[in-house]
Design a protein around this motif. Structure first.
Motif, short mmCIF file in Angstrom:
data_model
loop_
_atom_site.label_atom_id
_atom_site.label_comp_id
_atom_site.label_asym_id
_atom_site.label_seq_id
_atom_site.Cartn_x
_atom_site.Cartn_y
_atom_site.Cartn_z
N SER A 1 -20.13 -17.59 95.25
CA SER A 1 -21.24 -17.40 96.20
C SER A 1 -21.56 -15.92 96.31
CB SER A 1 -20.86 -17.88 97.60
OG SER A 1 -20.53 -19.23 97.59
N SER A 2 -22.79 -15.62 96.69
CA SER A 2 -23.08 -14.22 96.97
C SER A 2 -22.90 -13.99 98.47
CB SER A 2 -24.50 -13.86 96.54
OG SER A 2 -25.42 -14.62 97.29
N VAL A 3 -22.40 -12.82 98.82
CA VAL A 3 -22.09 -12.53 100.22
C VAL A 3 -22.63 -11.15 100.58
CG1 VAL A 3 -20.25 -12.30 101.93
CG2 VAL A 3 -19.93 -13.84 100.01
N LEU A 4 -23.21 -11.07 101.76
CA LEU A 4 -23.70 -9.78 102.24
C LEU A 4 -22.90 -9.42 103.48
CD1 LEU A 4 -25.91 -7.61 101.97
CD2 LEU A 4 -27.32 -9.00 103.47
N GLY B 1 -25.16 -16.65 100.21
CA GLY B 1 -24.54 -17.85 100.76
C GLY B 1 -23.97 -17.56 102.15
N LEU B 2 -23.44 -16.35 102.30
CA LEU B 2 -22.88 -15.96 103.60
C LEU B 2 -23.33 -14.54 103.93
CD1 LEU B 2 -20.73 -16.31 105.99
CD2 LEU B 2 -19.15 -15.13 104.47
N ALA B 3 -23.76 -14.36 105.16
CA ALA B 3 -24.02 -13.00 105.64
C ALA B 3 -23.10 -12.75 106.83
CB ALA B 3 -25.48 -12.85 106.06
N ALA C 1 -30.59 -21.21 103.46
CA ALA C 1 -29.29 -21.86 103.34
C ALA C 1 -28.17 -20.88 103.62
CB ALA C 1 -29.14 -22.45 101.95
N THR C 2 -28.53 -19.71 104.17
CA THR C 2 -27.51 -18.70 104.42
C THR C 2 -26.69 -19.07 105.65
OG1 THR C 2 -28.82 -16.94 103.46
CG2 THR C 2 -27.16 -16.27 105.05
N CYS C 3 -25.40 -18.91 105.53
CA CYS C 3 -24.56 -19.09 106.71
C CYS C 3 -24.32 -17.69 107.30
CB CYS C 3 -23.24 -19.72 106.30
SG CYS C 3 -22.13 -19.82 107.67
#
Ligand SMILES: Nc1ncnc2c1ncn2[C@@H]1O[C@H](COP(=O)(O)OP(=O)(O)OP(=O)(O)O)[C@@H](O)[C@H]1O
Ligand SMILES: [Mg+2]
Length: 468
Positions: free
Chosen positions: A127-130, A176-178, A216-218
Motif C-alpha cells: 500500500s502507499s502511505v502518507l 491507502g493510509l494517511a 478509499a484512503t484510511c
C-alpha cells in the motif's frame, strides 16, 4: 482608499444555546454559561480542484444520490490488515478503507512509533502511505523510522501544520493510509483560533473524515489525551471518527495496551498487548504469561485470576497488602481495579467471612499494568486480601474466578471453560469458581486440571488458602 473588508469565515457558537457571536467570550452573552463558545466555520475557503472534480463526479447538483441498500457494496470485504497482529485484533481485523481512526494516548506513550510502524508494515504489503507530521520535522520522523526499521519504499513524508496542505497532499497521492500526527497541531485557515482549540480540532477531524469518506484512503489521526483523560475537547472528537483506539501504559514501564473505546467496525472488548523496546513496539503474543508475575509457590497476599478481555483469556496476578493503619482513617488505594469495587469486597469480607479490615490500610495492585473491569476478578481480590491478612498464601497451582454478590454468595462466571483451558495451559491445576450455571457447562476438561465450585466466599477461601 478603503481597505477590502475580509469575509467572515467563522463565528463563535455557544454549545449550549446556539447563540452566535463574532468574538470569543468566556461567558455566553445569552444563556450566561461559561466556556461554551466554540469557533465554527461559516464560509469555507474555496474547495481544491480535486474536491471540485469529485463533487462533479458525484452529481454535484445538490441532489443526493439515493441507492437501494441491496445495491450498496459493503466496505467489510476489503480490510487493510495492518500486519501488526495485536493492532488488527483491536481494530476488528484491520483498517477499513475510507474510515477515520483516532489513536489517543498520553504524551510520549508511543503513538508516533506505533503509527510509523503501521505505515511501514502497510507499505511493505504494497500500500502507499502518507505520513503527515505537524509535530516533528521530516528528519526527526526519519530518525525514528531508522530506529524502528520503518524506512520503507512507499511511505511518503510531509511536514506541515496547515490542514489545506495536508488535505491537498492526501488528494494528490490518494494513499491507502494517511497518518496525521497530530490532530492538535493541524490548523485550518478558515478559523482564527489556535491549533488544538476545540473549534480547530473539530474542524480538522471533520474535514479529514470527509476526505477519507470521499476516497478509499484510511485516515489515522493521532490525538493527545488531555488532563481530563479525553482527547481534546470533551469527547467532540470521538463522535466524528469511526474508531477510537487508546494506547495505554505506564510511561516508565514497557507494557503498552491497545484498547478500543469506540469501534464502528468491530468489538470494543479486545485488548492488544505490546512491549516498547529500543527498536519500537513489539507484539506480545503470549500475553497471559506476560502478566503473570506470580511466584510459585505463591506468597501471602497474591492470587491469580483468569480474566476475559474480549475473546482473550488473560491470567493476571492480583496483589494485596493489608497493614495496620496509623492514626486517622485507614488508606485504601488501588491500581488497575476500581477502588469502589475493592471497598465493596472489604465489606463483604467483614460481613460474610469474618475478616475485619477496619483499622487496616489496604493496597490492591493488578500486576503488569492491566486494568480489570470484570466482576469475575472479585474472588481473586477477596482471596488476596484474606491471604495478606491471615498471612497464608493461596494454594499452589490455584486460580480463582468468580463474581461476589453483597450476600457473600458466588455467582457463576461466563465462559468458565475458556478460563479453565487457559489456566491449564499455564500450568495451573485448579480453578475455584462459583456454581456452574444450569449444571455443568464445562464439556472439555484439560487433563490434570479441575474446577472446584464454591457456593459462597467463606467456602471459596477455605478451598483457596493453605491451612494455617
Ligand atoms: N532509543 C530508545 N530506546 C527505547 N525506547 C525509546 C527510544 N526512543 C524513544 N523511546 C520510547 O518511545 C517513546 C516515545 O515514543 P513516541 O515519540 O512515539 O511517543 P508519542 O506518543 O508520539 O509522543 P508525543 O506525545 O511526544 O508525540 C518514549 O517515551 C520511549 O518510551
Ligand atoms: Mg508523537
Amino acid at each position: 482608499m478603503a481597505r477590502p473588508v475580509p469575509a467572515i469565515r467563522s463565528l463563535y457558537v455557544c454549545q449550549q444555546c446556539g447563540t452566535t457571536s463574532p468574538k470569543w467570550a468566556g461567558q455566553c452573552p445569552s444563556c450566561e454559561a461559561w466556556n461554551t463558545l466554540v469557533e465554527t466555520v461559516v464560509t469555507r475557503a474555496p474547495p481544491s480542484a480535486a474536491a471540485r472534480a469529485r463533487a462533479r463526479g458525484a452529481g454535484g447538483n445538490g441532489a443526493a444520490a439515493v441507492s437501494p441498500i441491496g445495491d450498496v457494496s459493503s466496505a467489510e470485504a476489503a480490510r487493510l490488515a495492518s500486519g501488526i497482529g495485536e493492532l488488527d485484533r483491536v481494530l476488528g481485523g484491520g483498517l477499513v478503507p475510507g474510515s477515520i481512526v483516532l489513536f489517543g494516548g498520553d504524551p510520549g506513550i508511543g503513538k508516533s512509533t506505533l503509527l510509523l510502524q503501521l505505515a511501514a508494515s502497510l507499505a511493505r504489503a504494497g500500500s502507499s502511505v502518507l505520513y503527515i507530521s505537524g509535530e516533528e520535522s521530516s528528519s526527526q520522523v526519519r530518525g525514528r523510522a531508522e530506529r524502528v526499521g520503518a524506512v520503507v519504499d512507499g511511505v511518503g513524508l510531509v511536514a506541515t501544520t496547515d490542514l489545506a496542505t495536508a488535505i491537498g497532499a492526501i488528494e494528490a497521492l490518494a494513499p491507502g493510509l494517511a497518518v496525521v500526527d497530530s490532530v492538535q497541531t493541524m490548523v485550518s485557515a478558515d478559523l482564527g483560533g489556535p491549533g488544538g482549540s476545540v473549534g480547530q480540532v473539530r474542524e480538522v477531524a471533520t474535514r479529514l473524515a470527509e476526505v477519507a469518506k470521499a476516497g478509499a484512503t484510511c485516515v489515522a489521526l493521532i490525538g493527545h489525551v488531555t488532563k481530563e483523560g479525553t482527547v481534546a475537547g470533551p469527547r467532540t472528537l470521538e463522535h466524528l471518527v469511526d474508531a477510537v483506539i487508546y494506547l495505554e501504559g505506564e510511561r516508565l514501564g514497557t507494557t503498552r495496551l491497545l484498547r478500543a473505546a469506540k469501534n464502528r467496525f468491530g468489538s470494543t472488548d479486545e485488548v492488544g498487548v505490546l512491549e516498547m523496546r529500543a527498536d519500537g513496539l513489539v507484539e506480545v503474543p503470549d500475553a497471559s504469561r506476560f502478566f503473570l508475575e506470580s511466584e510459585q509457590p505463591p506468597v501471602a497476599g497474591s492470587a491469580v485470576t483468569i480474566t476475559l478481555e474480549g475473546s482473550r483469556p488473560l491470567a493476571v496476578e492480583i496483589q494485596a497488602l493489608v497493614a495496620p493503619a496509623g492514626y486517622g482513617s485507614p488508606r485504601r488505594a488501588t491500581t488497575g481495579i476500581d477502588v469502589n469495587r475493592v471497598l465493596m469486597l472489604i465489606a463483604v469480607l467483614a460481613r460474610h467471612a469474618g475478616l475485619n479490615l477496619i483499622g487496616h490500610d489496604v493496597y490492591v495492585n493488578v500486576a503488569g499494568g492491566l486494568q480489570i473491569g470484570e466482576p469475575a476478578a472479585d474472588l481473586a481480590v477477596a482471596a488476596a486480601l484474606a491471604s495478606s491478612l491471615r498471612e497464608r498464601p493461596v494454594r499452589e497451582g490455584t486460580v480463582l474466578a468468580g463474581e461476589l454478590s453483597l450476600s457473600g454468595r458466588l455467582r457463576p462466571v461466563a465462559r468458565a471453560e475458556r478460563r479453565l483451558a487457559e489456566a491449564a495451559r499455564l500450568g495451573f491445576t485448579r480453578l475455584i469458581t462459583g456454581p456452574e450455571r444450569g449444571g455443568s457447562t464445562i464439556k472439555h476438561r484439560p487433563q490434570g486440571s479441575e474446577t472446584v465450585a464454591a457456593t459462597d466466599l467463606r467456602e471459596a477461601l477455605r478451598l483457596a488458602l493453605v491451612e494455617g
